[in-house]
Design an enzyme around this catalytic site. Structure first.
Site, PDB file in Angstrom:
ATOM      1  N   HIS A  75       0.837  -1.204   0.000  1.00 18.15           N
ATOM      2  CA  HIS A  75       0.000   0.000   0.000  1.00 18.15           C
ATOM      3  C   HIS A  75       0.877   1.261   0.000  1.00 18.15           C
ATOM      4  CE1 HIS A  75      -3.609   2.406   1.205  1.00 18.15           C
ATOM      5  NE2 HIS A  75      -2.688   3.159   1.783  1.00 18.15           N
ATOM      6  N   GLU A  76       1.845   1.304   0.896  1.00 17.42           N
ATOM      7  CA  GLU A  76       2.693   2.489   1.009  1.00 17.42           C
ATOM      8  C   GLU A  76       3.596   2.663  -0.205  1.00 17.42           C
ATOM      9  OE1 GLU A  76       2.231   4.722   3.110  1.00 17.42           O
ATOM     10  OE2 GLU A  76       0.939   3.674   4.525  1.00 17.42           O
ATOM     11  N   HIS A  86       1.904   4.859  -2.743  1.00 16.20           N
ATOM     12  CA  HIS A  86       2.062   6.285  -2.440  1.00 16.20           C
ATOM     13  C   HIS A  86       3.479   6.757  -2.785  1.00 16.20           C
ATOM     14  CE1 HIS A  86      -1.822   6.379  -0.632  1.00 16.20           C
ATOM     15  NE2 HIS A  86      -1.497   5.692   0.440  1.00 16.20           N
TER      16      HIS A  86
END
Length: 420
Positions: A18-19, A22
């Site tokens: 997920h990170e 980003h």
């Protein structure tokens, strides 16, 4: 112990993936990523890449985070009088500001800082041998924070707020997007691990270990032609036939099942269904399509069906809110522990569903979640100018407060359900 390792593995992979979404799109949008951390708490390893990002591993193997310049509470604060040591290049420009007493550079210039501007003018002022001096700071200079973490300073031009609204929007969406991609890939992998994708269009079945049909002698690949008086040609026929035939069945009674073995031989078996949650089951699953593309398409279909189930559950949660419908780390650990006992197939299924769940939940338009940030980006696109950083910070802090209270309540509820 095995359950704990599975929990750490699943939770860690989901958050890091997920990170990374980003991280990747922040860099593509011109936003400086000051730190990409795997784990939480005190750091145990750090490396500063050529891209200016500090890559760290932290002691608690739960999750991680991306620290973007100028986003949220990412501020470099130096208290007046703080001792620092400056590394200067040949032109007398500061390339490194060391605020940590853990990393002492004997060739650096000691200073007690009295003023600084590391965002706009890029200067630092302080007492050097009781004389006030001001030095220019290099745009790509690093700062060693008090805990020893070395990161780039954050000039205004590389801060989150100064990226385009579309750059910020894709940066915020990229985390959930990565979770959707991961969930789909894990579902596809699951199809290969289990040998194929379920085929509801056939009456060919797989038997569950210890199930009623296995006990009666049925094997994987056999076909069920009839249950009781009901003909069976596909999975829907089978489930309807089981419900109809066992409607008035008493525990311990048997039903007749006509089976066609893989060698073509047909035989009628007496099968004793098992009672489960108020209904009867015969212990079979749909047969499998085993082609390469069948597995790929099957994995994509499973991810879509999983997303549909999660969205329906989320809708039901909103209309009929109850903490019992939510699960936090404790519930996730329990599911991981159960999956670890059941084997690789269940571990992969749990990881895929949790990944999709994380992606969907993060798109809920609540401040502090990615969906809340995207909502702000949409407002900015309509207004054609960004919200002030102060307003956005207040909104985010309000969201963090709500999420923190909810997380505490959910975790407490999980503990009460698990142990009391």
């Amino acid at each position: 112990m095995q359950g704990l390792l599975v929990f750490i593995l699943i939770f860690g992979v989901l958050v890091v993936v997920h990170e990374f979404g980003h991280f990747y799109f922040a860099k593509k949008s011109g936003i400086l990523v000051r730190e990409f951390a795997v784990g939480m708490g005190p750091k145990i390893f750090a490396h500063t890449g050529k891209d200016g990002t500090a890559y760290t591993i932290r002691i608690l193997p739960l999750g991680g985070y991306v620290r973007m310049a100028g986003w949220g509470d990412d501020k470099t604060e130096i208290k007046t009088g703080t001792p620092a040591s400056l590394t200067l290049n040949k032109e007398g420009v500061v390339t490194r500001i060391n605020l940590s007493q853990r990393q002492v550079d004997q060739t650096s210039l000691p200073m007690n800082v009295t003023a600084y501007d590391l965002e706009d003018r890029l200067t630092i002022t302080g007492l050097v041998l009781e004389e006030t001096k001001t030095y220019p700071v290099h745009h790509d200079a690093t700062i060693v924070e008090e805990d020893g973490t070395e990161v780039r300073i954050a000039p205004l031009d590389v801060q989150y707020q100064n990226a385009t609204v579309w750059g910020r929007m894709i940066t915020n969406f990229a985390g959930p997007m990565n979770n959707f991609i991961l969930g789909t890939l894990v579902f596809i992998l699951l199809m290969f691990v289990q040998g194929g994708t379920p085929d509801p269009e056939t009456n060919q079945v797989r038997v569950t270990d210890g199930g009623a049909m296995q006990m009666a002698g049925v094997k994987d690949g056999d076909r069920i032609l009839q249950i009781g008086s009901s003909q069976v040609s596909n999975w829907e026929d089978l489930t309807v036939a089981v419900d109809k035939t066992t409607q008035n069945l008493k525990k311990g009674q048997s039903i007749d099942v006509l089976v066609k073995a893989q060698d073509g031989q047909e035989k009628t078996l007496s099968v004793t269904p098992k009672s489960s949650n108020g209904s009867f089951i015969i212990g079979v699953m749909p047969g499998l399509k085993t082609g390469f593309m069948d597995k790929v398409v099957g994995g994509i279909r499973e991810s879509w069906q999983g997303a549909t189930v999660i969205i329906r559950a989320l809708k039901n949660l909103i209309t009929n809110f109850s903490l019992n419908k939510l699960g936090g780390p404790v519930a996730m650990y329990q599911m991981s522990n159960q999956a670890a006992k059941s084997g690789l197939v269940d571990i992969l299924y749990l990881m895929a569903m949790l990944s999709i769940n994380l992606g969907i939940f993060n798109l809920v338009p609540i401040p502090a979640l990615d969906g809340g940030k995207i909502f702000i980006n949409i407002i900015e696109a309509i207004r054609r100018k960004p919200l002030s950083q102060e307003v956005e910070t207040y909104i985010t802090l309000a969201g963090v407060g709500i999420m923190l209270i909810l997380m505490i309540a959910v975790t407490w509820n999980d503990i009460m359900r698990a142990f009391f």
